[in-house]
Write an enzyme that holds these catalytic residues in place. Structure first.
Site, PDB file in Angstrom:
ATOM      1  N   HIS A  88       0.765  -1.250   0.000  1.00  8.40           N
ATOM      2  CA  HIS A  88       0.000   0.000   0.000  1.00  8.40           C
ATOM      3  C   HIS A  88       0.797   1.302   0.000  1.00  8.40           C
ATOM      4  O   HIS A  88       0.179   2.361  -0.021  1.00  8.40           O
ATOM      5  CB  HIS A  88      -0.951   0.010   1.203  1.00  8.40           C
ATOM      6  CG  HIS A  88      -1.931  -1.108   1.173  1.00  8.40           C
ATOM      7  ND1 HIS A  88      -2.908  -1.211   0.221  1.00  8.40           N
ATOM      8  CD2 HIS A  88      -2.054  -2.211   1.954  1.00  8.40           C
ATOM      9  CE1 HIS A  88      -3.616  -2.304   0.420  1.00  8.40           C
ATOM     10  NE2 HIS A  88      -3.104  -2.939   1.479  1.00  8.40           N
ATOM     11  N   LYS A 137      -5.133  -9.839  -7.768  1.00  5.39           N
ATOM     12  CA  LYS A 137      -5.824  -9.142  -6.682  1.00  5.39           C
ATOM     13  C   LYS A 137      -6.814  -8.175  -7.331  1.00  5.39           C
ATOM     14  O   LYS A 137      -6.458  -7.413  -8.222  1.00  5.39           O
ATOM     15  CB  LYS A 137      -4.821  -8.393  -5.797  1.00  5.39           C
ATOM     16  CG  LYS A 137      -5.470  -7.759  -4.585  1.00  5.39           C
ATOM     17  CD  LYS A 137      -4.454  -7.181  -3.628  1.00  5.39           C
ATOM     18  CE  LYS A 137      -5.151  -6.590  -2.404  1.00  5.39           C
ATOM     19  NZ  LYS A 137      -4.196  -5.980  -1.487  1.00  5.39           N
ATOM     20  N   HIS A 163      -3.012  -2.889   8.451  1.00 10.82           N
ATOM     21  CA  HIS A 163      -4.093  -3.280   7.538  1.00 10.82           C
ATOM     22  C   HIS A 163      -4.709  -2.036   6.924  1.00 10.82           C
ATOM     23  O   HIS A 163      -4.999  -1.071   7.618  1.00 10.82           O
ATOM     24  CB  HIS A 163      -5.160  -4.075   8.308  1.00 10.82           C
ATOM     25  CG  HIS A 163      -6.312  -4.492   7.474  1.00 10.82           C
ATOM     26  ND1 HIS A 163      -6.214  -5.458   6.504  1.00 10.82           N
ATOM     27  CD2 HIS A 163      -7.583  -4.052   7.452  1.00 10.82           C
ATOM     28  CE1 HIS A 163      -7.389  -5.593   5.920  1.00 10.82           C
ATOM     29  NE2 HIS A 163      -8.239  -4.762   6.489  1.00 10.82           N
TER      30      HIS A 163
END
Length: 148
Positions: free
Chosen positions: A40, A68, A145
């Protein structure tokens, strides 16, 4: 403003201790933090288009066994992202109360183009500024996350 300055100094001290190796996350935390960074964070981006998503998703190993479906890359300095962990807790989609939100970051959303198959996954890029929500963990709290 004084509180923000104190929090910034404490964060700087914490990151310095972490960098010196005096404060270490556990192996599991370190693994999840490294995974978060790989999936990310791209702070040195210059060109954000379809070829950007196709290349980075492949380089970051999110297309080897399957494609993904959706991924977001945040284009901010890692210290700004870590600082999100010090904002007020909000409720995550899972119901837990360990999420934190930041209203404006530069980001690229990569969405899989229908019909793409691994390992030749193809993505459509959507760039701009947006709100992000992350769930940190550990002591010190590090992003683990990407929630949305």
């Amino acid at each position: 403003m004084a509180l923000q300055r104190i929090l910034s100094l404490l964060l700087l001290l914490l990151l310095t201790l972490l960098g010196l190796g005096l404060l270490q996350p556990s192996y599991g935390q370190d693994h999840m933090y490294q995974r978060f960074l790989r999936q990310h964070v791209d702070s040195k981006v210059t060109n954000r288009n379809e070829s950007y998503c196709n290349l980075l998703m492949q380089r970051r190993k999110m297309t080897s066994r399957y494609c993904k479906y959706f991924n977001t890359f945040i284009h901010e300095d890692i210290w700004k992202i870590i600082n999100i962990c010090s904002t007020t807790n909000i409720q995550c989609r899972t119901g837990e109360m360990n999420c934190h939100e930041w209203s404006v970051v530069n980001a690229t959303d990569c969405r899989l183009i229908a019909g793409s198959k691994a390992p030749k996954c193809r993505y459509r890029a959507m760039t701009g500024t947006r709100q992000v929500v992350i769930a940190p963990d550990g002591n010190p709290a590090l992003p683990m996350h990407f929630a949305r």
